[in-house]
Design an enzyme around this catalytic site. Sequence first.
Site, mmCIF file in Angstrom:
data_model
loop_
_atom_site.group_PDB
_atom_site.id
_atom_site.type_symbol
_atom_site.label_atom_id
_atom_site.label_comp_id
_atom_site.label_asym_id
_atom_site.label_seq_id
_atom_site.Cartn_x
_atom_site.Cartn_y
_atom_site.Cartn_z
ATOM 1 N N ASN A 11 33.773 12.661 -13.865
ATOM 2 C CA ASN A 11 33.108 13.173 -15.063
ATOM 3 C C ASN A 11 32.237 14.366 -14.724
ATOM 4 O OD1 ASN A 11 34.076 11.032 -16.701
ATOM 5 N ND2 ASN A 11 32.343 9.741 -16.122
ATOM 6 N N LYS A 40 31.617 7.496 -11.901
ATOM 7 C CA LYS A 40 31.380 6.451 -10.907
ATOM 8 C C LYS A 40 32.370 6.554 -9.749
ATOM 9 C CE LYS A 40 29.644 2.541 -11.810
ATOM 10 N NZ LYS A 40 28.263 2.911 -11.496
ATOM 11 N N GLU A 140 35.617 2.480 -15.200
ATOM 12 C CA GLU A 140 35.588 3.623 -16.103
ATOM 13 C C GLU A 140 36.990 4.205 -16.323
ATOM 14 O OE1 GLU A 140 31.066 5.414 -15.749
ATOM 15 O OE2 GLU A 140 32.657 6.401 -14.618
ATOM 16 N N ASP A 251 26.100 3.847 -7.217
ATOM 17 C CA ASP A 251 27.330 4.424 -6.668
ATOM 18 C C ASP A 251 27.151 4.794 -5.197
ATOM 19 O OD1 ASP A 251 28.532 4.186 -9.146
ATOM 20 O OD2 ASP A 251 27.979 6.211 -9.767
ATOM 21 N N GLY A 287 19.624 13.780 -10.236
ATOM 22 C CA GLY A 287 21.061 13.916 -10.390
ATOM 23 C C GLY A 287 21.824 12.756 -9.789
#
Length: 311
Positions: A11, A40, A140, A251, A287
């Site tokens: 993403n 992810k 996801e 993650d 981030g």
Amino acid sequence: MNTVFVVGSLNIDQTIRVRSLPRPGETVRGSDATFSPGGKGGNQGIAAARAGAPVKFTGALGDDAHGRQILETLSEAHIDVGHVRVLGTAATGTAVIAVDDSGENQIIVSPGANAGLTLDDVVTGLAALTAGDVLVLQLEIPAELVRQAARIAKQAGAFVILNAAPAPRHLDGLLENVDLLVVNEQEIRALSGLAGTDGDHRELAATLPAVLGAAIVGTAGAEGSFTVLDGHLVHVPAVKVATADTTGAGDTFVGYLAASLVAAPGDLPAAMALASRASALAVTRSGAMESIPWAHELPAHLPCPALDVPN
């Protein structure tokens, strides 16, 4: 050295800083939006690569500027992107992230090209997988692809890690070929509801494996992480740091955990300790993907947490 294979989402993260996260129906003023690579799957692949493991990634991107940025970031981390497919029919997936002054976040994900990943992509991407490799999965991408990827990996003798995030609404055979579940407090409670069990996150880490058929590592933020070995609870305390942004911390933990298990199969407590150090450093930065540390950064910044392993 064996390889970490990742099948998962990619993403572009649109992040907005806010003083406090909005309540239902509330509008809050935020900072200008920033855009950075994430997802992810992408985050976990980057974490495993920065931990020092060879990584092969299977995923899908849109044929757009965001997709090209993500591909460049993966390549810079020395990830094999030969099985990342670029689609001309969908935009790169997007995550809209709000982060408050305490570092907590809310995330909305639009799958975009991730929904265009196919079984053929997965079969081709995992063709080189062998015994001793580790496969990392998340939720996801379509659940059927997760199930099939896990099945392929188990047939090849690989070790399968599933980060059950976002928490599933149904199990439907999702865990049949999973060796290790990595879940946070909310996710482990969601799984317990599906399995008809209850308790706090420590109790669930001990009782759910017998019900779900997979070992569990539970992460609990400042409380650290938990698992059960030989009937005994193993606790890895969190490293105390000043938190700037928790986006990507889970993650980072999963990717470092996978890299450690590729390098030293079976030593789960040591893998958890390394993952805890890495995720602690990640939350001191803003981030997601850009906050994930390289392995050489850890000794200079963070001590190794003491393991609480019963004799």
